[in-house]
Design an enzyme around this catalytic site. Structure first.
Site, PDB file in Angstrom:
ATOM      1  N   GLU A 179       0.867  -1.240   0.021  1.00 44.53           N
ATOM      2  CA  GLU A 179      -0.017  -0.153   0.080  1.00 44.53           C
ATOM      3  C   GLU A 179       0.730   1.158  -0.001  1.00 44.53           C
ATOM      4  O   GLU A 179       0.331   2.345  -0.226  1.00 44.53           O
ATOM      5  CB  GLU A 179      -0.951  -0.079   1.219  1.00 44.53           C
ATOM      6  CG  GLU A 179      -2.033  -0.933   1.207  1.00 44.53           C
ATOM      7  CD  GLU A 179      -3.146  -0.756  -0.067  1.00 44.53           C
ATOM      8  OE1 GLU A 179      -3.256   0.277  -0.223  1.00 44.53           O
ATOM      9  OE2 GLU A 179      -3.323  -1.837  -0.466  1.00 44.53           O
ATOM     10  N   SER A 457     -52.944 -19.635  23.715  1.00 42.93           N
ATOM     11  CA  SER A 457     -52.957 -20.691  25.235  1.00 42.93           C
ATOM     12  C   SER A 457     -51.564 -20.944  25.919  1.00 42.93           C
ATOM     13  O   SER A 457     -51.703 -21.623  27.009  1.00 42.93           O
ATOM     14  CB  SER A 457     -53.248 -22.098  24.368  1.00 42.93           C
ATOM     15  OG  SER A 457     -54.297 -22.032  23.720  1.00 42.93           O
TER      16      SER A 457
END
Length: 766
Positions: A179, A457
């Site tokens: 880089e 339920s």
């Protein structure tokens, strides 16, 4: 005259030009001064702010743990351990069922453990032995806690900050070669590199090289957006030069290693090589090898383009390019680079990356609740949680598999089915796994914590618990599954009905609960009254009492899955309420453990009543609406639970427990559209598959002395011997409860008669 005018105008133009230059220089100086202040105020604080690190519960090895050899090796790989003869921390060596493991250095709540050699013998079904390096038996051994997330107090991004001493020397060397070859000499901007890149791109006819330095890339990541303009490039160059003037090269390189963008995990950005090492390889940065470092360095140019999971061939080619350059510039020997280029990518599966946003969301909320709003303002905290990564991964996988199965069946509408799931350990209240939706790796709406839906339920065990506590009912008591009409306060009539639109007449409590009969439950609840039922919610741990309306008896209460888990956790724990929690401890950077709000247990329900209820809930799994689970659970595993389905089949629920785990599952649509699915069809299979996978224990609890077990006819609740009626089941009732015998099923029980005579005689003697 004309000459004087020309000279005068010339002097005026000079003054104007000079003034303009002065103004521009002053403006430029002010601008540079402003940028310098931005750098000073933001860079220092962000560069050295140590995030709050969140850790999962460490994997505990002990003899008898249901973890066979293949499963153990999978766990080692998930934790980033690699097969090797090097005997370095983070490695293992397998010989048949024997594993020689080198545990990494680890910090637990209150202590630090140095690297440790370990020997484990794994059988075909469970761990057979855990030993130290000398072969001496160990009661237990822990792997290092898995880092599952980091949180910065200021900017909130997830990353792992690494110090220079933790970074392999090869990493900065490789970054310079690939880089920024002149990193050590330039002042922030490399004009030679810019010219070289421009010429290379011109010759190629496309962009092949970039001229930005590491410092410029750092500026982009820290301070700037992605716009491409001359003004932004000038700003980038100025800030890069000011960074170089203020900070040393070593500081800038370390900041770059901690900051640079290296990929995306859903909505989470992967910043820094520390987090990338964990995300892609499942191991800390100091264990990265040559091939791993080359892959990550190669990804800097294009994290999405070179994503090794999405584009392995492209990533491999880029990695090998980096390796060739490292050999060319003599950073590594050519032979090592060649050998590394032949290795396969050692990227771990995505679900091994250790990022669980739904659970982290729960951790953040608990930190604020139990430690105060400002707890995250203190840098360097370590948060140790109850998350069990193995259970969490299995939970996410099970939810994804079952939702795909339901999708194939066409169980959907215009919107996709969603799900939520919570796993706890009832004895302690520890929350060990949370799934907030079908896209479990994405942060967003957390249905486990925020989706309030009618529980259907699931309310029935609470109604029956209130009935059992009243001492007026037991498992064999008769209730009536018959039509009922309730006049509401509005003047309208409420006419509940059963799912099958039929009524069955008188039946025992155990059958009414197991078969989830609505009319029987409403009849029972109305006889009890709504007050004890509503009050039971807060007794069991809900922070509010539901509305006292008749429809409450059939689940007209909107709760989140985590709230349902809190209620059922008390039932599974024998009626003892323990607040659910995720955070075990919070430790400061200097080793102090922060105090938290107390989490004291309290009695929430009568133990005799809860035991009777839990025995009834096991019948739900044997003969009732949960019986389909038997095909998916291990043979002989005893569990208890209840299905839940809201009106118009909008919500599918199941909540149930074994001896060591409680699981709550919800499935539905975010837009509240009907799913066409009951709790048995959608939520129960998820629950069953997960309960069967996690290696749990059967439910078992000592029966209180005040109770006794009797065998009854499932249909009628009358005393019956096994084989006398079509279905005969064991139930628990208060000792001495008079019960009628089924016709033709009575046989003299001389032993029981003798016991009663002895008890009567003893009372007389006393």
């Amino acid at each position: 005259m004309a000459m004087r005018t020309w000279l005068s105008n010339r002097k005026h133009r000079r003054r104007l030009l000079l003034g303009t230059l002065v103004v521009m220089l002053m403006a430029g100086a002010i601008y540079v001064f402003w940028l310098d202040n931005v750098i000073k105020s933001q860079f220092d604080g962000r560069r050295w702010t140590v995030p709050t690190q969140v850790y999962a519960r460490p994997l505990e090895l002990r003899a008898g743990l249901p973890l066979p050899a293949e499963a153990l090796e999978l766990e080692l790989k998930r934790l980033g351990y690699r097969a090797s003869r090097d005997a370095k921390p983070g490695t293992y060596r397998r010989r048949a069922d024997r594993f020689d493991i080198r545990l990494r250095k680890a910090r637990f709540a209150g202590q630090v453990r140095e690297p440790l050699p370990l020997r484990v013998v794994a059988g075909s079904k469970a761990i057979a032995a855990v030993q130290d390096a000398d072969g001496s038996a160990l009661e237990r051994a822990h792997f290092e806690p898995l880092l599952i997330g980091s949180l910065f107090p200021v900017h909130g991004e997830d990353r792992i900050v690494v110090a220079p001493d933790d970074v392999p020397a090869l990493l900065p060397a490789a970054l310079k070669v690939i880089e920024d070859r002149n990193f050590d000499t330039h002042g922030g901007v490399d004009f030679k590199a810019i010219a070289r890149a421009a010429w290379a791109n011109l010759r190629a006819g496309r962009v092949e090289q970039g001229g930005s330095t590491l410092t410029q890339q750092l500026v982009k990541s820290y301070f700037l957006d992605e716009s491409r303009s001359l003004r932004r490039k000038a700003q980038e160059a100025i800030m890069a030069m000011r960074l170089e003037a203020r900070y040393g090269k070593a500081d800038l390189m370390n900041a770059y290693i901690n900051e640079i963008y290296l990929g995306q995990d859903g909505e989470r950005a992967i910043h820094g090589f520390g987090l990338a090492s964990r995300f892609y390889f499942g191991k800390p940065i100091d264990e990265l090898g040559l091939a791993d470092i080359a892959l990550l360095v190669g990804m800097v140019r294009g994290p999405s383009y070179y994503n090794p999971r999405a584009n392995p061939e492209r990533a491999t080619a880029r990695r090998n390019f980096v390796l060739a350059r490292l050999a060319e510039f003599r950073v590594v020997p050519e032979a090592e680079a060649t050998a590394a280029s032949k290795r396969p990518l050692s990227v771990v599966p995505r679900d091994a990356g250790g990022y669980y946003p739904a659970y982290l969301d729960y951790v953040r909320r608990q930190l604020r609740r139990d430690y105060g709003d400002g707890v995250l303002d203190e840098p360097g905290l370590q948060v140790f949680t109850n998350l069990d990564p193995r259970v969490q991964v299995l939970a996410e996988r099970t939810v994804a598999e079952e939702l795909k199965r339901l999708d194939r069946r066409g169980a959907s509408n215009k919107s996709r089915l969603e799900a939520a799931l919570v796993v706890t350990e009832p004895a302690t209240g520890e929350v060990v796994a949370i799934v907030g939706g079908r896209e479990s790796q994405l942060a967003g709406f957390n249905r486990a914590l925020d989706a309030k839906r009618p529980i259907g339920s699931l309310v029935k065990p609470i109604v029956y618990l209130a009935a059992l506590e009243s001492s007026q009912y037991h498992a064999a008591s008769q209730v009536y599954d018959e039509p009922v009409v309730v006049r509401l306060a509005s003047g309208k009539d409420w006419r509940p009905r059963n799912f099958d639109h039929e009524s069955q007449g008188p039946m025992p409590l155990v059958r009414a609960l197991a078969d989830s009969r609505n009319l029987a439950t409403v009849q029972l609840g109305l006889e009890l009254g709504l007050e004890p039922v509503a009050r039971k919610f807060t007794d069991l741990g809900l922070d509010r009492e539901p509305s006292r309306v008749p429809a409450l008896l059939l689940g007209a209460a909107d709760l989140t899955p985590i709230e349902v888990a809190q209620l059922y956790n008390a039932i599974a724990n024998g009626g003892v309420h323990r607040p659910l929690y995720a955070v075990q401890a919070v430790v400061t950077h200097d080793g102090r453990t922060l105090p938290h709000k107390p989490r004291e247990p309290r009695r929430a329900a009568d133990p005799d009543a809860v035991y009777q209820l839990n025995r009834m809930l096991t019948q739900v799994m044997s003969h009732g609406t949960g019986s389909a689970a038997a095909a998916l659970l291990p043979a002989g595993l005893v569990t208890a639970g209840k299905t839940g389905t809201s009106s118009d089949l909008r919500d599918s629920w199941f909540a149930g427990f074994s001896g060591s785990h409680l699981i709550v599952v919800w499935i539905g649509h975010d837009d509240n559209a009907p799913t066409g699915l009951t709790g048995s069809l959608a939520a129960l299979p998820v629950w069953s598959r997960l309960m069967g996978r996690i290696g749990t224990q059967s439910w078992s609890a000592p029966m209180p002395d005040s109770l006794e077990e009797v065998w009854v006819d499932y249909e009628t609740g009358l005393i019956a011997e096994p084989g006398c009626a079509e279905v005969v089941i064991p139930v628990v009732v208060p000792r001495g409860t008079p019960l009628d015998h089924a016709f033709g099923c009575w046989t003299p029980d001389f032993g029981r008669f003798r016991d009663r005579v002895r008890a009567w005689w003893q009372r007389l003697a006393d």
